[in-house]
Scaffold this active site. Structure first.
Site, PDB file in Angstrom:
ATOM      1  N   CYS A  81       0.913  -1.161   0.074  1.00  0.00           N
ATOM      2  CA  CYS A  81      -0.077  -0.094  -0.113  1.00  0.00           C
ATOM      3  C   CYS A  81       0.781   1.152   0.009  1.00  0.00           C
ATOM      4  O   CYS A  81       1.518   1.611  -0.861  1.00  0.00           O
ATOM      5  CB  CYS A  81      -0.857   0.034   1.429  1.00  0.00           C
ATOM      6  N   HIS A 189      -3.730  -5.076   0.411  1.00  0.00           N
ATOM      7  CA  HIS A 189      -2.970  -5.754   1.482  1.00  0.00           C
ATOM      8  C   HIS A 189      -3.088  -7.088   1.595  1.00  0.00           C
ATOM      9  O   HIS A 189      -4.085  -7.833   1.751  1.00  0.00           O
ATOM     10  CB  HIS A 189      -3.874  -5.287   2.828  1.00  0.00           C
ATOM     11  N   GLU A 191      -1.838  -9.268   3.679  1.00  0.00           N
ATOM     12  CA  GLU A 191      -1.916  -9.851   4.806  1.00  0.00           C
ATOM     13  C   GLU A 191      -3.672  -9.739   5.374  1.00  0.00           C
ATOM     14  O   GLU A 191      -3.839 -10.423   6.250  1.00  0.00           O
ATOM     15  CB  GLU A 191      -1.070  -9.017   5.845  1.00  0.00           C
TER      16      GLU A 191
END
Length: 218
Positions: A81, A189, A191
């Site tokens: 990001c 993202h 994750e």
């Protein structure tokens, strides 16, 4: 195991990135120490916050130089990001009106506000990505049209179209990921992106492990 440092520039979702990398098999530590960052097998720069504030902190703390040492040594780097946006030469976010502030300058181009053509900004939620011919090893095993989780108001505009690994459309098309040599970046993202994101993180860990073995064999 691959030794990865998650760069702590006092912003960002560090713990979730750390957990995701550990689950992918990496030896991970979080650090804000430029010496630790510069010595890592690889570095990950996560991203939440303002381009200008992050760039200023990293420059003043010595983290910018440490990250550049990792990249110049051709050790793998992943920006997530804002972490991806900071790879570019300049960014509008947080700059004086009509101006820009300097990024790391690893990739040529700018970070600009997302042109969402009347859609709500920030762009938040799950969206699909379209792979380019330059998707590369970060997306091994990830199909075209895979969904990832986004939350952002700014996007990158690379000067080199070959640097774009995949794209996303939200009012207008923008790069969802970039790559150049051992440098990788994701606007989404990983994750927070369920099994597809886990695959991307596993791929990065594999890239780091391959780089580490190659370095040990020299």
């Amino acid at each position: 195991m691959a030794g990865i440092v998650v760069v702590d520039y006092h912003k960002g979702n560090l713990m979730s990135v750390e957990r995701g990398l550990k689950a992918a098999g990496a030896d991970v530590r979080i650090s804000d120490d430029p010496c630790v960052i510069a010595a890592a097998d690889a570095a990950v720069l996560p991203g939440v916050g303002s381009f200008a504030a992050a760039a200023s902190f990293m420059a003043a703390s010595g983290q910018s130089d440490a990250v550049l040492r990792v990249i110049e040594a051709e050790r793998p780097f992943l920006g997530i990001c804002l972490g991806m946006q900071l790879l570019f030469e300049r960014g509008e976010e947080g700059a004086p009106e009509g101006g820009t502030v300097a990024g790391l300058g690893v990739l040529k181009g700018s970070c600009v506000r997302l042109d969402a053509a009347g859609l709500k900004v920030p762009h938040v939620g799950w969206d699909d990505v379209s792979m380019t011919d330059h998707a590369g090893p970060l997306f091994d095993g990830v199909p075209d049209g895979a969904h990832f989780y986004f939350t952002h108001s700014y996007v990158v505009r690379p000067e080199n179209a070959d640097a774009v690994s995949c794209s996303c459309s939200y009012g207008s098309e923008f790069p969802a990921a970039v790559a150049s040599g051992s440098v990788f970046g994701c606007q989404f993202h990983p994750e927070k992106s369920s099994h597809r994101g886990r695959q991307v993180l596993r791929n990065f860990v594999d890239i780091v492990e391959g780089s580490r073995r190659k370095g040990a064999a020299r």
